[in-house]
Design a protein around this motif. Structure first.
Motif, PDB file in Angstrom:
ATOM      1  N   LYS A  82      16.674   3.783  48.408  1.00 53.80           N
ATOM      2  CA  LYS A  82      17.442   2.617  49.563  1.00 53.80           C
ATOM      3  C   LYS A  82      16.872   3.466  51.015  1.00 53.80           C
ATOM      4  CE  LYS A  82      21.183   0.881  46.811  1.00 53.80           C
ATOM      5  NZ  LYS A  82      20.957   1.558  45.671  1.00 53.80           N
ATOM      6  N   GLY A  83      16.184   4.364  51.153  1.00 53.33           N
ATOM      7  CA  GLY A  83      15.836   4.932  52.405  1.00 53.33           C
ATOM      8  C   GLY A  83      14.506   4.352  52.954  1.00 53.33           C
ATOM      9  N   ARG A  84      14.114   3.749  52.093  1.00 53.56           N
ATOM     10  CA  ARG A  84      12.593   2.906  52.239  1.00 53.56           C
ATOM     11  C   ARG A  84      12.381   1.623  52.198  1.00 53.56           C
ATOM     12  NH1 ARG A  84       7.973   4.986  48.340  1.00 53.56           N
ATOM     13  NH2 ARG A  84       6.751   3.413  49.529  1.00 53.56           N
ATOM     14  N   PRO A  85      11.424   1.024  52.631  1.00 56.21           N
ATOM     15  CA  PRO A  85      11.376  -0.546  52.741  1.00 56.21           C
ATOM     16  C   PRO A  85      10.557  -0.874  51.282  1.00 56.21           C
ATOM     17  CG  PRO A  85       9.697   0.001  54.194  1.00 56.21           C
ATOM     18  CD  PRO A  85      10.747   1.380  53.922  1.00 56.21           C
ATOM     19  N   TRP A  86      11.160  -2.287  50.681  1.00 58.78           N
ATOM     20  CA  TRP A  86      10.602  -2.706  49.402  1.00 58.78           C
ATOM     21  C   TRP A  86      10.477  -4.152  49.470  1.00 58.78           C
ATOM     22  CZ3 TRP A  86       9.536   1.061  45.664  1.00 58.78           C
ATOM     23  CH2 TRP A  86      10.220   2.173  45.765  1.00 58.78           C
ATOM     24  N   ARG A  87       9.351  -4.459  48.680  1.00 61.44           N
ATOM     25  CA  ARG A  87       8.908  -5.890  48.485  1.00 61.44           C
ATOM     26  C   ARG A  87      10.020  -6.248  47.382  1.00 61.44           C
ATOM     27  NH1 ARG A  87       5.867  -9.067  45.271  1.00 61.44           N
ATOM     28  NH2 ARG A  87       4.832 -10.899  46.130  1.00 61.44           N
ATOM     29  N   VAL A  88      10.609  -7.276  47.439  1.00 59.64           N
ATOM     30  CA  VAL A  88      11.676  -7.652  46.322  1.00 59.64           C
ATOM     31  C   VAL A  88      11.587  -9.067  45.802  1.00 59.64           C
ATOM     32  CG1 VAL A  88      14.031  -7.768  45.476  1.00 59.64           C
ATOM     33  CG2 VAL A  88      13.328  -5.824  47.059  1.00 59.64           C
ATOM     34  N   ARG A  89      11.061  -8.984  44.436  1.00 56.27           N
ATOM     35  CA  ARG A  89      10.772 -10.506  43.810  1.00 56.27           C
ATOM     36  C   ARG A  89      11.613 -10.793  42.820  1.00 56.27           C
ATOM     37  NH1 ARG A  89       6.758 -12.603  39.703  1.00 56.27           N
ATOM     38  NH2 ARG A  89       6.074 -14.310  40.404  1.00 56.27           N
ATOM     39  N   LEU A  90      12.553 -11.860  43.048  1.00 59.81           N
ATOM     40  CA  LEU A  90      13.554 -12.296  42.162  1.00 59.81           C
ATOM     41  C   LEU A  90      12.837 -13.316  41.267  1.00 59.81           C
ATOM     42  CD1 LEU A  90      16.510 -12.690  44.542  1.00 59.81           C
ATOM     43  CD2 LEU A  90      15.614 -10.592  43.472  1.00 59.81           C
ATOM     44  N   VAL A  91      12.897 -13.436  39.578  1.00 55.67           N
ATOM     45  CA  VAL A  91      12.244 -14.182  38.995  1.00 55.67           C
ATOM     46  C   VAL A  91      13.538 -14.506  38.028  1.00 55.67           C
ATOM     47  CG1 VAL A  91      10.699 -14.713  37.175  1.00 55.67           C
ATOM     48  CG2 VAL A  91      10.010 -13.071  39.139  1.00 55.67           C
ATOM     49  N   VAL A  92      13.894 -15.925  37.734  1.00 59.51           N
ATOM     50  CA  VAL A  92      14.942 -16.195  37.125  1.00 59.51           C
ATOM     51  C   VAL A  92      14.669 -17.522  36.324  1.00 59.51           C
ATOM     52  CG1 VAL A  92      17.276 -17.435  37.116  1.00 59.51           C
ATOM     53  CG2 VAL A  92      16.568 -15.874  39.131  1.00 59.51           C
ATOM     54  N   ASP A  93      14.894 -17.207  34.904  1.00 58.27           N
ATOM     55  CA  ASP A  93      14.498 -18.341  33.822  1.00 58.27           C
ATOM     56  C   ASP A  93      15.539 -19.260  33.673  1.00 58.27           C
ATOM     57  OD1 ASP A  93      16.204 -17.108  32.123  1.00 58.27           O
ATOM     58  OD2 ASP A  93      14.243 -16.024  31.006  1.00 58.27           O
ATOM     59  N   ASP A  94      15.272 -20.344  32.752  1.00 55.16           N
ATOM     60  CA  ASP A  94      16.301 -21.351  32.604  1.00 55.16           C
ATOM     61  C   ASP A  94      17.466 -20.630  31.677  1.00 55.16           C
ATOM     62  OD1 ASP A  94      14.650 -20.821  30.231  1.00 55.16           O
ATOM     63  OD2 ASP A  94      14.559 -23.068  29.715  1.00 55.16           O
ATOM     64  N   THR A  95      17.349 -19.756  31.199  1.00 57.54           N
ATOM     65  CA  THR A  95      18.486 -19.053  30.410  1.00 57.54           C
ATOM     66  C   THR A  95      19.314 -18.367  31.392  1.00 57.54           C
ATOM     67  OG1 THR A  95      17.387 -17.037  29.950  1.00 57.54           O
ATOM     68  CG2 THR A  95      16.985 -18.729  28.418  1.00 57.54           C
ATOM     69  N   GLY A  96      18.870 -18.036  32.547  1.00 62.04           N
ATOM     70  CA  GLY A  96      19.828 -17.200  33.578  1.00 62.04           C
ATOM     71  C   GLY A  96      19.365 -15.823  33.402  1.00 62.04           C
ATOM     72  N   ASP A  97      18.413 -15.557  32.900  1.00 58.04           N
ATOM     73  CA  ASP A  97      17.993 -14.233  32.895  1.00 58.04           C
ATOM     74  C   ASP A  97      17.108 -14.023  34.252  1.00 58.04           C
ATOM     75  OD1 ASP A  97      17.418 -11.619  31.790  1.00 58.04           O
ATOM     76  OD2 ASP A  97      14.945 -12.158  31.818  1.00 58.04           O
ATOM     77  N   CYS A  98      17.455 -12.738  34.907  1.00 59.80           N
ATOM     78  CA  CYS A  98      17.020 -12.750  36.246  1.00 59.80           C
ATOM     79  C   CYS A  98      16.284 -11.288  36.251  1.00 59.80           C
ATOM     80  CB  CYS A  98      18.077 -12.510  37.251  1.00 59.80           C
ATOM     81  SG  CYS A  98      17.305 -12.067  39.118  1.00 59.80           S
ATOM     82  N   LYS A  99      14.816 -11.113  36.347  1.00 56.32           N
ATOM     83  CA  LYS A  99      14.172 -10.020  36.492  1.00 56.32           C
ATOM     84  C   LYS A  99      13.900  -9.729  37.966  1.00 56.32           C
ATOM     85  CE  LYS A  99      11.481 -10.128  32.366  1.00 56.32           C
ATOM     86  NZ  LYS A  99      12.274 -11.491  31.826  1.00 56.32           N
ATOM     87  N   VAL A 100      14.206  -8.567  38.382  1.00 57.72           N
ATOM     88  CA  VAL A 100      13.971  -8.036  39.813  1.00 57.72           C
ATOM     89  C   VAL A 100      12.760  -6.880  39.840  1.00 57.72           C
ATOM     90  CG1 VAL A 100      15.029  -7.086  41.862  1.00 57.72           C
ATOM     91  CG2 VAL A 100      16.173  -8.538  40.357  1.00 57.72           C
TER      92      VAL A 100
END
Length: 261
Positions: A82-100
């Motif tokens: 949490k002390g450095r920057p990140w590129r965060v990609r949220l991917v959500v499918d039709d079942t509600g599963d969320c990959k980060v």
């Protein structure tokens, strides 16, 4: 609409220094979308919700309608440091599963993430091309998804080989209207005289078929720009424009119509 399975997506920057920078620049919108290290996170959550509603993904919508504080806690579990920057990609499918997915992000001047955006005299503009073939607007252009065929094709046509290239291509609908960039929202200086206190920048309306971007929403909420139909014929070779997205913030661009110049 794509006949192949796809997911809805939103990508943003995590940067622990963001809240300190933005408190120095007042927000016109309430609640302030910049009060966490996740750049414009409330807008990203809204965008994903709107996409889930559009595609009638009830399970995904149930996941995305969780309390904002709860959503932040969920995302925090995927940030390695949490002390450095990140590129965060949220991917959500039709079942509600969320990959980060969290990948290291390059350090960027954080003033580039807030408006009014100040153009640095030492900035090297991105090259901004105009696509040579039209793209038909659909739910897959209004909402950000993993079905990126139209965007990839536009980049290939203009010879943009890598996401790291300092270049973007503007998609154009069959009426000749600029929709959006392949990875950015574009902003152009207004052609007509502006009244006092009116924004000098304009961005294509969603009716032209482009994506409801989060940095675009922020720029509109801050009265930095207003919507206006822009056609490819309106653009001038060499003119300065701006670009924005949720990972890089606001970027200086220059329109390139004559690629041989």
């Amino acid at each position: 609409m794509s006949s192949h399975p796809f997911q809805i997506v939103s990508t943003l920057r995590y940067d622990p220094a963001l809240p300190n920078v933005v408190t120095q620049r007042g927000a016109k919108s309430s609640p302030d979308p910049l009060n966490t290290p996740y750049y414009l996170l409330p807008y990203h959550q809204d965008r994903l919700r709107n996409a889930a509603r559009y595609f009638h993904w009830d399970s995904a919508l149930k996941f995305l309608e969780q309390d904002f504080t709860q959503f932040v806690r969920y995302l925090d579990t995927f940030i390695p440091d949490k002390g450095r920057p990140w590129r965060v990609r949220l991917v959500v499918d039709d079942t509600g599963d969320c990959k980060v997915e969290a990948d290291p992000a390059a350090r960027i001047e954080l003033e580039n993430f807030v408006v009014p955006f100040i153009i640095s005299p030492v900035s090297t503009p991105w090259r901004v091309y105009v696509d040579t073939a039209p793209t038909t607007p659909s739910g897959l252009t209004t909402h950000k998804t993993t079905a990126r065929g139209d965007y990839a094709a536009a980049r290939t046509r203009l010879g943009i080989a890598s996401p790291q290239d300092s270049a973007d291509v503007l998609l154009v609908n069959p009426n000749g209207e600029i929709m959006e960039g392949s990875i950015t929202t574009p902003y152009f200086r207004r052609r007509e005289q502006t009244e006092q206190n009116e924004p000098e920048w304009v961005t294509p309306p969603l009716s032209s078929g482009g994506n409801a971007g989060t940095s675009r929403r922020y720029a509109l909420a801050q009265d930095f720009c207003r919507e206006q139909v822009i056609t490819a014929a309106d653009l001038i070779d060499g003119e300065i424009c701006l670009l924005s997205n949720g990972v890089r913030g606001f970027i200086l661009g220059r329109v390139v119509l004559n690629r041989k110049a």
